[in-house]
Write a protein that holds these residues in place. Sequence first.
Motif, PDB file in Angstrom:
ATOM      1  N   ALA A  15      39.468  -8.621 -80.225  1.00  0.00           N
ATOM      2  CA  ALA A  15      40.262  -7.627 -79.491  1.00  0.00           C
ATOM      3  C   ALA A  15      40.624  -6.425 -80.370  1.00  0.00           C
ATOM      4  CB  ALA A  15      41.535  -8.282 -78.962  1.00  0.00           C
ATOM      5  N   HIS A  16      40.308  -6.493 -81.656  1.00  0.00           N
ATOM      6  CA  HIS A  16      40.703  -5.416 -82.571  1.00  0.00           C
ATOM      7  C   HIS A  16      39.529  -4.706 -83.238  1.00  0.00           C
ATOM      8  CE1 HIS A  16      44.559  -7.505 -82.082  1.00  0.00           C
ATOM      9  NE2 HIS A  16      45.101  -6.343 -82.383  1.00  0.00           N
ATOM     10  N   PHE A  29      40.952  -2.612 -86.253  1.00  0.00           N
ATOM     11  CA  PHE A  29      42.210  -1.919 -85.963  1.00  0.00           C
ATOM     12  C   PHE A  29      43.416  -2.754 -86.409  1.00  0.00           C
ATOM     13  CE2 PHE A  29      45.795  -0.689 -83.261  1.00  0.00           C
ATOM     14  CZ  PHE A  29      45.809   0.684 -83.479  1.00  0.00           C
ATOM     15  N   ASP A  31      47.470  -3.411 -86.149  1.00  0.00           N
ATOM     16  CA  ASP A  31      48.673  -3.139 -85.351  1.00  0.00           C
ATOM     17  C   ASP A  31      49.885  -2.814 -86.216  1.00  0.00           C
ATOM     18  OD1 ASP A  31      47.667  -3.636 -82.656  1.00  0.00           O
ATOM     19  OD2 ASP A  31      47.477  -5.733 -83.258  1.00  0.00           O
ATOM     20  N   ARG A  32      50.083  -3.614 -87.252  1.00  0.00           N
ATOM     21  CA  ARG A  32      51.260  -3.422 -88.103  1.00  0.00           C
ATOM     22  C   ARG A  32      50.849  -3.427 -89.579  1.00  0.00           C
ATOM     23  NH1 ARG A  32      52.978  -2.211 -84.078  1.00  0.00           N
ATOM     24  NH2 ARG A  32      54.674  -3.033 -82.803  1.00  0.00           N
ATOM     25  N   ARG A  59      53.674   2.724 -87.210  1.00  0.00           N
ATOM     26  CA  ARG A  59      53.063   1.398 -87.328  1.00  0.00           C
ATOM     27  C   ARG A  59      53.157   0.838 -88.747  1.00  0.00           C
ATOM     28  NH1 ARG A  59      49.601  -0.296 -83.209  1.00  0.00           N
ATOM     29  NH2 ARG A  59      49.595   1.109 -81.427  1.00  0.00           N
ATOM     30  N   LEU A 122      54.344 -10.199 -84.454  1.00  0.00           N
ATOM     31  CA  LEU A 122      54.250 -10.841 -83.142  1.00  0.00           C
ATOM     32  C   LEU A 122      52.886 -11.514 -82.978  1.00  0.00           C
ATOM     33  CD1 LEU A 122      55.732  -7.948 -80.932  1.00  0.00           C
ATOM     34  CD2 LEU A 122      56.929 -10.024 -81.669  1.00  0.00           C
ATOM     35  N   PRO A 123      52.808 -12.501 -82.073  1.00  0.00           N
ATOM     36  CA  PRO A 123      51.528 -13.173 -81.827  1.00  0.00           C
ATOM     37  C   PRO A 123      50.448 -12.191 -81.381  1.00  0.00           C
ATOM     38  CG  PRO A 123      53.327 -14.397 -80.814  1.00  0.00           C
ATOM     39  CD  PRO A 123      53.912 -13.102 -81.302  1.00  0.00           C
ATOM     40  N   GLY A 124      49.228 -12.476 -81.773  1.00  0.00           N
ATOM     41  CA  GLY A 124      48.099 -11.676 -81.317  1.00  0.00           C
ATOM     42  C   GLY A 124      47.908 -10.371 -82.052  1.00  0.00           C
ATOM     43  N   MET A 125      48.800 -10.081 -82.980  1.00  0.00           N
ATOM     44  CA  MET A 125      48.691  -8.826 -83.727  1.00  0.00           C
ATOM     45  C   MET A 125      47.708  -8.950 -84.896  1.00  0.00           C
ATOM     46  SD  MET A 125      52.468  -7.312 -84.338  1.00  0.00           S
ATOM     47  CE  MET A 125      53.255  -6.259 -83.122  1.00  0.00           C
ATOM     48  N   CYS A 129      48.930  -5.889 -95.445  1.00  0.00           N
ATOM     49  CA  CYS A 129      49.846  -5.378 -96.458  1.00  0.00           C
ATOM     50  C   CYS A 129      49.124  -5.506 -97.794  1.00  0.00           C
ATOM     51  CB  CYS A 129      51.133  -6.218 -96.458  1.00  0.00           C
ATOM     52  SG  CYS A 129      52.279  -5.841 -97.813  1.00  0.00           S
ATOM     53  N   TYR A 264      50.855 -13.397 -72.080  1.00  0.00           N
ATOM     54  CA  TYR A 264      49.645 -13.130 -72.866  1.00  0.00           C
ATOM     55  C   TYR A 264      49.549 -14.072 -74.068  1.00  0.00           C
ATOM     56  CZ  TYR A 264      46.626 -10.861 -76.312  1.00  0.00           C
ATOM     57  OH  TYR A 264      45.677 -10.624 -77.260  1.00  0.00           O
ATOM     58  N   TRP A 265      50.662 -14.247 -74.741  1.00  0.00           N
ATOM     59  CA  TRP A 265      50.654 -15.092 -75.946  1.00  0.00           C
ATOM     60  C   TRP A 265      50.233 -16.525 -75.627  1.00  0.00           C
ATOM     61  CZ3 TRP A 265      56.106 -13.090 -77.817  1.00  0.00           C
ATOM     62  CH2 TRP A 265      55.960 -11.749 -78.245  1.00  0.00           C
TER      63      TRP A 265
END
Lengths: 467, 198
Positions: A15-16, A29, A31-32, A59, A122-125, A129, A264-265
Motif C-alpha cells: 500500500a506504500h 512512501f 507516513d511518519r 509528517r 498507528l497500525p498500517g503506517m 527514523c 481498517y486496522w
Amino acid sequence: MQNQPTTLFDKVWDAHVVRKIEDGPDIFFIDRHFIHEVTSPVAFLGLENRGIGVLYPERTFATADHNTPTINQHLPVEDPLSAKQLKALETNTAKYGISHWGLGHHKNGIVHVIGPENGITLPGMTIVCGDSHTSTHGAFGAIAFGIGTSEVEMVLASQCIMQPKPKKMRIKVNGSLSKGVAPKDVALYIISKLTSAGATGYFVEYAGEVFENMSMEGRMTVCNMSIEMGARGGMVAPDETTFAYLNGREHAPKGEAWEKAVAYWKTLKTDADATFDKEYVYDAADIEPMITYGTNPGMGTGISRNIPTAEEMEGGKSTYDKALNYMGFQENDSMIGKAIDYVFIGSCTNGRIEDFRAFASIVKGRKKADSVTAWIVPGSHVVEAQIKEEGILDILTEAGFELRQPGCSACLAMNEDKIPAGKYAVSTSNRNFEGRQGPGARTLLASPLVAAAAAVTGKITDPREFL
Amino acid sequence: MAYDKFTVLTSSAVPLPIENVDTDQIIPARFLKATKREGFGDNLFRDWRYANDETPKADFVLNNPIYSGKILVAGKNFGSGSSREHAAWALYDYGFRCVVSSFFADIFKGNALNIGILPVQISAEFLDKLFLAIEADPNAEIEVNLPEQTITILATGEQESFDINGYKKHNMMNGFDDIDYLQAMKEEITAFTAASLY
C-alpha cells in the motif's frame, strides 16, 4: 473473486509503493518520520547544499534524546558538542516548521517511547527514523525501521526512500510464559536461537499466543530487539489490545475517524494460507529468564545455565574467544552468582511504565546492594510522571534508588552516563557490543526483573527467587 | 552526496578477520557528535585502534604499516547494529572505497551504497582465499570490477562474481544519488500523498 492470500507485511508494504524500479528498489512512501539530534544535522545540511526544502514538515516529529543529560536538565548542557547538536535540531526544525519536543519540553523523551505514547504511531503506517530501534513501532502493526542519514535527507526532501522489499519471516511462540519470564526474555531467547545475523534480509511477523496475550509495552520490547538478529523490523498484527492502548491518545483519530480507522486496522492481518520465506516456532515453556554473556545480543543464555563452549556456537572460535576475553568470562562458567557493579534500567527497549512496575515489584521492601550503582532512567516525561503517580518512586526511594530524567542515557553512553572500563552492568537496553556503554564497559543484557534481582543482591540472581 | 565514481578498483587490501564487526566498533557513539560529515576517519575503529591513553595499539591491523589499500576485507556479518551512517562516512573518510565480506548487515549495506562505498558480498570460501592471499603477500592486489561484477585476486587469477541491483550499480558508476531521482518524481509523490490514509 478470491485475492491471493497475503501477509500483514505485504498488505502494509504494497500500500506504500509509489513506484517500482525494475532491477532496483521500490520508491517507498513514509507516513511518519521521527528525527533526533544525532543523525539529522547532516541531512539538513544536505538539503541546504542542494537548495531544497522539506516536502511535508507535518509528517516529521523531532525529539532530543541520544546525547541529553539525565540529571539537571534545567541547566545548560555542559558538553559543548552535545549542546551544538541540540541547538542544530532546534534551529533546523524551526526553520522548516517541524514539531520539536526538545530538552525540557513536557513531551520530551526517547523517540521510540514518545511516538507510541502520543498516538503518532498507528497500525498500517510506514515509519522511519535515523535509528535502528525504529523497529519498536512495529508492535502496532506498522512497518517501521531504521535508516541512515542519506535516507533521512530523502524523507525530508520527498517523503520517500528507496528500499528493496525484504523477505518475510514469521516467528511463532506458542503457549504461555512462566512466572518471571518477561517479553525481554522472549526477545533474547529468539535472538540466541537465530544469532545476531539470523534474520538479516527479513522482516519479521511475531505471532502465536505469547504475543497475542502480550501488552503493547511487551510487544514494543520484542519488536525493538528485531534489529538485534539482523531483521530490519518486526511487527505484530493489531488487535483489541492495540486499539485499547491507542484510543484517546492525542494524535490518534477521534470520533467517526476512529471507528473508520479501527475497521481498517482489523483487516491488517496475515491471511490463513499466506506463505513466508522462513518460519520458526518456539514453545513458551522452554523460555526462562535470560542474560547475555558475550558481546552481541545473540550471545545469551537461560540464567540458570552455564556459558556455552565455542564448539556449541556457530561462529569462529577466535571471534568467540575475543568476546569472552573482553567480558572476562570463561566457557562453562555459571552466570548465577557473578558479581556486578552497575544496573541500568531504561532505554527504548525497557524504559516504559510496565518496566518500572516490574523493577519495583522486586525491589519493594528490599534495599539496593551497596556495591551497586544504579541508573534508573524513564523513557519519557510521561513515563516519569506515571512512575511518580503510581507510587513507584516512593518504592524506589525507600529501596535506595534515585530516579533520573528521560533520555537514551547509558544505552549508548553518548552523554555522561558511561559505565567505567572493566565494570559489569546488568542493563535492560538492547546492545552488549564492546564499549557500547562506555569504553571497556561489560554489558549483560536482561529484563527489568533480572536487573532488579541483581540490583538488590549485587550479583546475577534468578529473579524467580523473589516472586 | 557527492562521492567518487566507482568503476574498477585495483588495490591492496586491509584484512580484518573478525566476525560481527558492529557499527559501535567502526565508530563509537561518543564520536557521533559532529554536525558535519567530514573527519570521522580519525576515529574509525577508535577503541580497537587506540588505547585509553591515545597510544596506537600495535596489534590492530590499521596500525600495522605492512597493510594498506582502499579495500577492507572483513569477517561475516559486517556492520551490524546501529543505523549510524557515520560508520560508512568513517570508512570513506579514512580512504576505503570497498568493503568485502561474506555477509553484511542490511542498514550498513544500504548506507554504504548511498555514500559511495561498494559492499561486495562473496562466499565464505572466497573470503578465506582472500585472507590467505593477503597473509601470503600484504601487497597482494585485488581487483573489484563493478561493471563486470567480479572480484579477482590478481596474482592467482582466482575470481568470484557478486550481486548488486542494476539501479544501484548505475548510480555507483556515475556518482549519482537517490535524492536527484526522488526530486524528479515530485508530482507522482504528491499525488500519492493526497490519496494516503494518514
